[in-house]
Motif scaffolding. Structure first.
Motif, PDB file in Angstrom:
ATOM      1  N   ARG A   7     -10.973  12.330  50.347  1.00 45.98           N
ATOM      2  CA  ARG A   7     -11.000  10.949  50.828  1.00 45.98           C
ATOM      3  C   ARG A   7      -9.860  10.762  51.809  1.00 45.98           C
ATOM      4  N   GLU A   8     -10.199  10.502  53.068  1.00 43.77           N
ATOM      5  CA  GLU A   8      -9.170  10.383  54.091  1.00 43.77           C
ATOM      6  C   GLU A   8      -8.234   9.205  53.821  1.00 43.77           C
ATOM      7  N   ALA A   9      -8.704   8.211  53.048  1.00 41.41           N
ATOM      8  CA  ALA A   9      -7.858   7.062  52.740  1.00 41.41           C
ATOM      9  C   ALA A   9      -6.602   7.463  51.964  1.00 41.41           C
ATOM     10  N   ASN A  10      -6.639   8.625  51.306  1.00 46.79           N
ATOM     11  CA  ASN A  10      -5.480   9.061  50.529  1.00 46.79           C
ATOM     12  C   ASN A  10      -4.299   9.445  51.410  1.00 46.79           C
ATOM     13  N   ALA A  11      -4.536   9.597  52.710  1.00 45.95           N
ATOM     14  CA  ALA A  11      -3.469  10.013  53.623  1.00 45.95           C
ATOM     15  C   ALA A  11      -2.304   9.034  53.618  1.00 45.95           C
ATOM     16  N   LYS A  12      -2.575   7.759  53.363  1.00 42.44           N
ATOM     17  CA  LYS A  12      -1.482   6.780  53.393  1.00 42.44           C
ATOM     18  C   LYS A  12      -0.515   6.974  52.229  1.00 42.44           C
ATOM     19  N   TYR A  13      -0.957   7.664  51.191  1.00 40.88           N
ATOM     20  CA  TYR A  13      -0.090   7.932  50.039  1.00 40.88           C
ATOM     21  C   TYR A  13       0.534   9.323  50.085  1.00 40.88           C
TER      22      TYR A  13
END
Length: 214
Positions: A114-120
């Motif tokens: 999930r590319e959204a995990n990049a912010k973490y």
């Protein structure tokens, strides 16, 4: 004026008894005694001397260090982590905690990302491996941000212990994890929680020799 030749100060987090230096220029020291408490509790209870352990989703490296310690430095621990930022952190942690002889990290994701995990965790810039790429092991820990069910559904070997951190908000609820573990021939022996809001289920299961082959 700051001397550019000086080494930057590295911040060290202490995560459930594991020193985890992060990247500079952070400094000072933080203590998080309950970090990943359910997963780490299960690793401390169930990893045996000489075990092979696979951690899918290395994170800060605390689980990898604990697993290495529990093998009594006679086993082998491999973490898979897709973010180069976190890979660097894990490698620092392995070195500082003196477990590099038995523990290592692979810069790769197993299963969907999930590319959204990049912010973490930073960009998932490592290799992309299919869910069936998990190597055979005695103990398997899955904390791969929603890819846990994808791995369980194609698992072609039976570790003695499986520890799964579920992520209900991204398609990996605890009840589905437990159903899949039952299908694979496992008995749930411990349940806990993780996450900042204690909303992520952590499920530990042992292989039931009566339900199927290893």
């Amino acid at each position: 004026m700051v001397d550019a030749t000086e080494e930057p100060t590295v911040r060290t987090r202490v995560l459930n008894g594991v020193a985890v230096p992060s990247v500079p220029p952070e400094e000072e020291q933080d203590y998080y005694p309950n970090h990943e408490r359910a997963s780490i509790r299960s690793l401390r209870r169930h990893v045996r001397r000489g075990d092979s352990v696979v951690v899918v989703g290395g994170g800060w490296g605390a689980s990898t260090v604990v697993a290495a310690r529990m093998t009594h430095f006679e086993g082998e621990v491999t973490a898979f982590e897709p973010s180069s930022e976190m890979v660097d952190t894990i490698r620092h942690a392995l070195t500082v905690n003196g477990v590099t002889d038995v523990a290592s990290v692979e810069h790769a994701a197993i299963g969907p990302v999930r590319e959204a995990n990049a912010k973490y965790f930073g960009p998932a810039d490592g290799d992309r491996l299919p869910p069936e790429a998990v190597p055979a092991c005695d103990v398997l820990e899955l904390d791969c941000e929603g890819a846990e069910l994808a791995v369980l559904r194609v698992l072609d070997f039976r570790p003695r212990v499986i520890i799964v951190e579920g992520h209900p908000h991204i398609g990996c609820p605890g009840d589905e994890v437990k159903a899949e573990l039952d299908r694979l021939g496992y008995d749930v022996v411990d349940e806990g929680t993780a996450g900042m809001d204690d909303d992520l289920p952590v499920i530990t299961a042992l292989r039931d020799e009566r339900k199927g082959p290893t």
